[in-house]
Design an enzyme around this catalytic site. Structure first.
Site, PDB file in Angstrom:
ATOM      1  N   HIS A   7     -31.723  28.561  42.396  1.00 36.62           N
ATOM      2  CA  HIS A   7     -31.743  29.944  42.788  1.00 36.62           C
ATOM      3  C   HIS A   7     -31.575  31.105  41.635  1.00 36.62           C
ATOM      4  O   HIS A   7     -31.162  32.235  41.976  1.00 36.62           O
ATOM      5  CB  HIS A   7     -31.267  30.180  43.917  1.00 36.62           C
ATOM      6  CG  HIS A   7     -31.455  29.438  45.134  1.00 36.62           C
ATOM      7  ND1 HIS A   7     -32.495  29.981  46.177  1.00 36.62           N
ATOM      8  CD2 HIS A   7     -31.459  28.187  45.723  1.00 36.62           C
ATOM      9  CE1 HIS A   7     -32.653  29.151  46.887  1.00 36.62           C
ATOM     10  NE2 HIS A   7     -32.153  28.169  46.772  1.00 36.62           N
TER      11      HIS A   7
ATOM     12  N   LYS B 103     -38.400  42.408  52.547  1.00 38.63           N
ATOM     13  CA  LYS B 103     -38.203  42.885  54.069  1.00 38.63           C
ATOM     14  C   LYS B 103     -38.481  44.641  53.832  1.00 38.63           C
ATOM     15  O   LYS B 103     -38.875  45.154  54.983  1.00 38.63           O
ATOM     16  CB  LYS B 103     -36.680  42.547  54.132  1.00 38.63           C
ATOM     17  CG  LYS B 103     -36.452  41.349  54.261  1.00 38.63           C
ATOM     18  CD  LYS B 103     -34.957  41.179  54.037  1.00 38.63           C
ATOM     19  CE  LYS B 103     -34.657  39.708  53.995  1.00 38.63           C
ATOM     20  NZ  LYS B 103     -33.172  39.212  53.480  1.00 38.63           N
TER      21      LYS B 103
ATOM     22  N   THR C 150     -35.487  38.843  48.023  1.00 35.37           N
ATOM     23  CA  THR C 150     -36.174  38.869  49.503  1.00 35.37           C
ATOM     24  C   THR C 150     -35.765  40.203  50.275  1.00 35.37           C
ATOM     25  O   THR C 150     -36.821  40.334  51.017  1.00 35.37           O
ATOM     26  CB  THR C 150     -35.517  37.549  50.264  1.00 35.37           C
ATOM     27  OG1 THR C 150     -34.018  37.877  50.242  1.00 35.37           O
ATOM     28  CG2 THR C 150     -35.757  36.503  49.805  1.00 35.37           C
TER      29      THR C 150
ATOM     30  N   LYS D  39     -27.953  45.446  48.170  1.00 30.24           N
ATOM     31  CA  LYS D  39     -27.923  43.870  47.803  1.00 30.24           C
ATOM     32  C   LYS D  39     -26.545  43.599  47.217  1.00 30.24           C
ATOM     33  O   LYS D  39     -25.933  44.819  47.175  1.00 30.24           O
ATOM     34  CB  LYS D  39     -28.939  43.652  46.779  1.00 30.24           C
ATOM     35  CG  LYS D  39     -29.299  44.869  45.438  1.00 30.24           C
ATOM     36  CD  LYS D  39     -30.214  44.562  44.606  1.00 30.24           C
ATOM     37  CE  LYS D  39     -31.698  45.201  44.989  1.00 30.24           C
ATOM     38  NZ  LYS D  39     -32.563  44.175  44.891  1.00 30.24           N
ATOM     39  N   ARG D  40     -26.346  42.490  46.653  1.00 26.71           N
ATOM     40  CA  ARG D  40     -24.863  42.361  46.333  1.00 26.71           C
ATOM     41  C   ARG D  40     -24.806  43.084  44.943  1.00 26.71           C
ATOM     42  O   ARG D  40     -26.062  43.516  44.363  1.00 26.71           O
ATOM     43  CB  ARG D  40     -24.766  40.972  45.669  1.00 26.71           C
ATOM     44  CG  ARG D  40     -24.410  39.878  46.969  1.00 26.71           C
ATOM     45  CD  ARG D  40     -23.327  40.272  47.489  1.00 26.71           C
ATOM     46  NE  ARG D  40     -21.863  40.170  46.738  1.00 26.71           N
ATOM     47  CZ  ARG D  40     -21.129  38.845  46.752  1.00 26.71           C
ATOM     48  NH1 ARG D  40     -21.501  38.163  48.131  1.00 26.71           N
ATOM     49  NH2 ARG D  40     -20.278  38.651  46.138  1.00 26.71           N
TER      50      ARG D  40
ATOM     51  N   LYS E  47     -28.700  43.367  38.508  1.00 26.58           N
ATOM     52  CA  LYS E  47     -29.424  44.107  39.388  1.00 26.58           C
ATOM     53  C   LYS E  47     -29.271  45.745  39.108  1.00 26.58           C
ATOM     54  O   LYS E  47     -30.191  46.305  39.771  1.00 26.58           O
ATOM     55  CB  LYS E  47     -28.852  43.845  40.940  1.00 26.58           C
ATOM     56  CG  LYS E  47     -28.935  42.398  41.291  1.00 26.58           C
ATOM     57  CD  LYS E  47     -28.445  42.302  42.720  1.00 26.58           C
ATOM     58  CE  LYS E  47     -28.024  40.691  43.115  1.00 26.58           C
ATOM     59  NZ  LYS E  47     -29.330  40.324  43.664  1.00 26.58           N
TER      60      LYS E  47
HETATM   61  C1  26V Z   1     -23.173  30.781  43.295  1.00 27.54           C
HETATM   62  C2  26V Z   1     -21.731  30.577  43.772  1.00 27.54           C
HETATM   63  C3  26V Z   1     -20.865  29.931  42.725  1.00 27.54           C
HETATM   64  C4  26V Z   1     -19.572  29.483  43.379  1.00 27.54           C
HETATM   65  C5  26V Z   1     -18.877  30.165  44.386  1.00 27.54           C
HETATM   66  C6  26V Z   1     -20.041  30.313  45.337  1.00 27.54           C
HETATM   67  C7  26V Z   1     -21.519  30.746  44.901  1.00 27.54           C
HETATM   68  C8  26V Z   1     -22.334  31.416  45.833  1.00 27.54           C
HETATM   69  C9  26V Z   1     -23.775  31.566  45.319  1.00 27.54           C
HETATM   70  C10 26V Z   1     -23.922  31.110  44.077  1.00 27.54           C
HETATM   71  C11 26V Z   1     -25.212  31.343  43.721  1.00 27.54           C
HETATM   72  C12 26V Z   1     -26.039  32.494  44.334  1.00 27.54           C
HETATM   73  C13 26V Z   1     -27.479  32.209  43.832  1.00 27.54           C
HETATM   74  C14 26V Z   1     -28.258  33.320  44.586  1.00 27.54           C
HETATM   75  O1  26V Z   1     -27.825  33.850  45.499  1.00 27.54           O
HETATM   76  N1  26V Z   1     -29.436  33.465  44.186  1.00 27.54           N
HETATM   77  C15 26V Z   1     -30.414  34.313  44.902  1.00 27.54           C
HETATM   78  O2  26V Z   1     -31.313  33.432  45.554  1.00 27.54           O
HETATM   79  C16 26V Z   1     -32.244  34.225  46.386  1.00 27.54           C
HETATM   80  C17 26V Z   1     -32.810  33.531  47.404  1.00 27.54           C
HETATM   81  O3  26V Z   1     -33.649  32.541  46.479  1.00 27.54           O
HETATM   82  C18 26V Z   1     -33.005  35.103  45.343  1.00 27.54           C
HETATM   83  O4  26V Z   1     -33.802  35.868  46.205  1.00 27.54           O
HETATM   84  C19 26V Z   1     -32.198  35.802  44.507  1.00 27.54           C
HETATM   85  O5  26V Z   1     -33.006  36.449  43.519  1.00 27.54           O
HETATM   86  C20 26V Z   1     -31.390  35.030  43.832  1.00 27.54           C
HETATM   87  O6  26V Z   1     -30.373  35.940  43.214  1.00 27.54           O
END
Ligand code: 26V
Length: 808
Positions: free
Chosen positions: A353, A656, A652, A544-545, A550
């Protein structure tokens, strides 16, 4: 007033019964929270029936199932969704009127289940919805966090974080499975007895199952979300209890149970902490055991596991499952290594992701040795065999082997979880066409040279039940009137309304609905920020975050440019605009927090400048989450998707917003590219550098300072920020942000895209000034979102990766 339908009468009787029996209040004394609980109980009972039926049928059919392993499920509220799936929404609306409440008010009492950070977690929730909807035999597996995503509170313009005790008053939606629990072991050492490995663990915690039912809309089938809670083993330190040392006893108990306490609220940098590794292993170990037990009950052997079980890794967070399955098959079931490895690779698949290097998980070998000594051994053996195989492909190429290795040897030795995921899976996918292409060209280029056939793309999608039917009832009703109700299960049918752009009456209705949604959004803005905005303005939305890639900051630069331009030409025909932000920053991510502060400071100046009035407003809606999104999405005119090309894996929110009739201003990135292909170049505002141009400019020596010197407008904007115009009490507050652009290399190339962005925003104004032309394009956008249904995505996963039949 219409007399109540038989359904409403029956529902009301059931609600009254629940008020009395489970909530424990008299009908006339029930508060809106009481009513929420009672309605939920009624829905729960009906869902429970569907559940028992689905599970019985899948068991009898010996179904092949998919197990979606994910650290995050951002499900939000359940009540509206459940009523919709049970076709009880209308009855509930009537029923609540009888109770002197509105359904909206009742639904608002439910806390969000915020068991996720952002896109990855929300995607998992949309996927479960589609699995249920398609009748796919499926389970989601995750953690029952006691505390979900933190609540964001803005204090003096800055983000503060508050805990989210979403379970404090219990939830009507979970089913505790007292009889389903597994021990999960940690630490200790490994003994090798002959060719057998025995893990002498040092500690143990119990994983207890809590289920949530996920209803399908187009079918009576349901899916199951099974979440694990950590509890101390029953015999824990009885001695401390017996001797009356309750403080010590409680402390020991907490050391076990803290595993499922809190979601890691950081999606920008891997946590790298022992507790996070324990969380990952905890839920994976319990899930694998649960899956194997079910398989053994149905099939009596593990030899055919891969014929009936597909396990999917939602990013690398559950990647330790690869080693766990090897451990269980070889160490506990005495399966030969080679056979186990074949089963393992056939069972797993993996979605990546993000390409952001800082978000890629690696674990220090020393930590892995300490927490999971046997799993480390297994990983090292997988690695040795894999590297031997790879060496045959490119003899003597040590760089190749070093990049492929499951162990990063460049500094402190670390286990690369992405490499483990790739090696352990038969299919690996990205989440948009561009991202999947970049994956095989960059991050996984070496793996793709070995196994090109394993890499594929599955473009993300969103569930139309939540993001249109539930969030935008006005638009849903208009669609029902024109094309019937089946678009909820077949979103492609929206294409039928494209021609309606030529129908003036339809356009008028469409825009009247948008206006009503904007009034609802304006009310939310006033309630949460105290700022009054006019629904006649263009609502420009970036939600978004908060992340540097971004580029919320680029959006702020545009707002300041507009502010200065209005002051310079107050009599020009300005299209009134409200720029709306929402999103959380990781608590330790200082520059992201600084951007939130800047938005508030700039908003303060603009919103209170009497020369500006309604020509421009800047607002930040606090505590973004699923329920807040459900109000913002339908009220947006313009969707900001402005990441540096090549950085946003998919997005995503972009889907929406377009589905709800917003036009996109965006870069050539992630799924924006596919949205453009679907809606057509004339119906989207694409600007800025493309991915190859970004790469070329980086290599050619990018000089942001030049852009600043040569663009007086840009210079004025940055000087205003750096000079403290928006933070007079602390003029240096944003020096760091500006210095990172001018002197720090502007990593995400805001300045390179600035001129193109401003020019494109003026084209947005010009179009908005022609309401009929704008309405046409908004309709075209909505009508062409069919392929972004998560039903399409899941059908594709089922067919091409999981090999599970879905009814067409
Ligand atoms: C990484 C970590 C690192 C450790 C601590 C907790 C944590 C939580 C999440 C992440 C990775 C986040 C990656 C993510 O959210 N990617 C997003 O995924 C979406 C669904 O595929 C996509 O639409 C977004 O573009 C992408 O940024």
């Amino acid at each position: 007033m219409n007399s109540p339908t038989p359904e409403a009468i029956a529902l009301n009787a059931a609600i009254d019964e629940q008020l009395l029996k489970t909530v424990g209040v008299a009908r006339q004394d029930a508060t809106s929270t009481d009513l929420m609980k009672a309605v939920a109980q009624v829905a729960r009972e009906q869902l429970s029936e569907r559940w028992v039926q689905t599970q019985g049928a899948d068991r009898d059919n010996k179904a092949r199932r998919v197990y979606y392993l994910s650290m995050e499920f951002l499900i939000g509220r359940t009540l509206s969704n459940a009523l919709g799936a049970l076709r009880l929404t209308d009855a509930a609306m009537q029923g609540m009127t009888d109770h002197a409440h509105t359904l909206e008010e009742i639904v608002d009492q439910e806390p969000d289940a915020a068991l996720g950070n952002g896109g990855l977690g929300r995607l998992a929730a949309c996927f479960l919805d589609s699995m249920a909807n398609l009748g796919l035999p499926s389970f989601g597996y995750g953690i029952r966090y006691e505390y979900g995503m933190f609540k964001q509170k803005i204090v003096g313009g800055a983000q503060t974080e508050l805990p989210d005790p979403w379970l404090a008053d219990g939830t009507p939606w979970e089913f505790p499975r007292a009889d389903i629990s597994f021990p999960v072991r940690f630490g200790g050492w490994v003994e090798h007895i002959g060719d057998r490995a025995v893990w002498r663990h040092a500690g143990e915690v119990v994983a207890k199952a809590y289920d949530m039912v996920v209803p399908g809309y187009g079918t009576k089938k349901v899916s199951t979300l099974r979440l694990w809670k950590a509890v101390a083993p029953a015999d824990l330190d009885l001695q401390a209890f017996n001797t009356g040392d309750y403080g010590r006893a409680a402390q020991v108990k907490n050391e076990f149970e803290n595993i499922s306490w809190v979601l890691y609220p950081n999606d920008s940098t891997p946590a790298g902490r022992e507790l996070r590794l324990r969380q990952e292993y905890f839920f994976v170990a319990a899930s694998v055991r649960d899956i194997l037990l079910r398989h053994m009950v149905e099939h009596g052997t593990l030899d055919n596991l891969h014929d009936f079980v597909a396990m999917h890794l939602n990013d690398t967070h559950p990647a330790i499952a690869v080693a766990e399955l090897m451990h269980v098959l070889c160490d506990e079931h005495s399966m030969p290594w080679a056979k186990a490895w074949e089963i393992c690779q056939k069972t797993f698949s993996y979605t990546n992701h993000t390409l952001m290097p800082e978000a890629l998980e690696t674990w220090p070998v020393g930590l892995m040795q300490h927490v999971l000594p046997r799993h480390l051994e297994i990983i090292l053996r997988i690695n040795a065999e894999f590297l031997a195989l790879a060496a045959k492909h490119r003899p003597g190429d040590n760089g190749f082997l070093a990049r492929l290795s499951l162990i990063d040897e460049s500094g402190e030795r670390r286990v690369r979880m992405a490499n483990l995921s790739v090696v352990g899976s038969h299919m690996i996918n990205g989440v948009s066409a561009l991202h999947s292409d970049l994956l095989v060209k960059t991050l996984f280029a070496d793996f793709a040279s070995l196994w090109p056939e394993r890499f594929t793309n599955m473009t993300n999608g969103i569930t139309p039940r939540r993001w249109l039917s539930q969030a935008n009832p006005g638009l849903a009703t208009l669609l029902d009137k024109n094309i019937g109700p089946d678009w909820r299960n077949h979103l492609d049918q929206l294409k039928q309304v494209e021609a309606k752009q030529d129908d003036a009456a339809f356009r008028a209705e469409f825009m009247t609905i948008k206006h009503a949604n904007k009034r609802r959004l304006a009310a939310l803005i006033e309630k949460t920020t105290g700022i009054k905005v006019s629904p006649d303005s263009l609502f420009d939305v970036q939600i978004k975050r908060i992340h540097e890639y971004k580029r919320q900051l680029l959006n702020v630069l545009h707002v300041i440019w507009r502010y200065q331009a209005i002051l310079a030409s107050p009599d020009a025909q300005w299209v009134p605009r409200v720029t709306i932000f929402a999103g959380k920053a990781a608590s330790s991510y200082m520059s992201a927090k600084s951007i939130i502060h800047l938005i508030h400071d700039v908003g303060n100046v603009i919103n209170n400048d009497p020369r500006i009035g309604d020509k421009l407003k800047l607002v930040f809606i606090p505590n973004y989450g699923v329920s807040v999104a459900e109000v913002i999405m339908p009220g947006a005119d313009l969707s900001e998707q402005i990441s540096t090309a090549g950085t946003e894996a998919s997005g995503t929110g972009n889907m929406k917003l377009a589905l709800n009739g917003a036009l996109t201003i965006g870069t050539d990135d992630g799924a924006n590219i596919e949205i453009r292909e679907n809606v057509g170049d004339d119906n989207i505002f694409i600007f800025g550098l493309r991915t190859p141009e970004v790469q070329a400019m980086k290599q050619g020596g990018y000089q942001p300072m030049r852009l600043y010197e040569n663009n007086p407008g840009l210079k004025a904007v940055l000087d205003a920020i750096a000079g403290g115009q928006f933070s007079p009490n602390e003029p240096g507050r944003y020096r760091g942000l500006v210095d990172a652009l001018l002197w720090g290399g502007d990593h995400y190339m805001l300045l390179a895209d600035y001129a193109s962005y401003i020019e494109t925003q003026t084209r947005v104004d010009a179009l908005y000034a022609q309401p009929e032309a704008w309405a046409r394009k908004a309709i075209i956008n909505m009508a062409n979102m069919g392929s972004f249904s998560s039903d399409r995505t899941i059908a594709q996963y089922a067919k091409e990766i999981w090999n599970i039949p879905v009814a067409p």
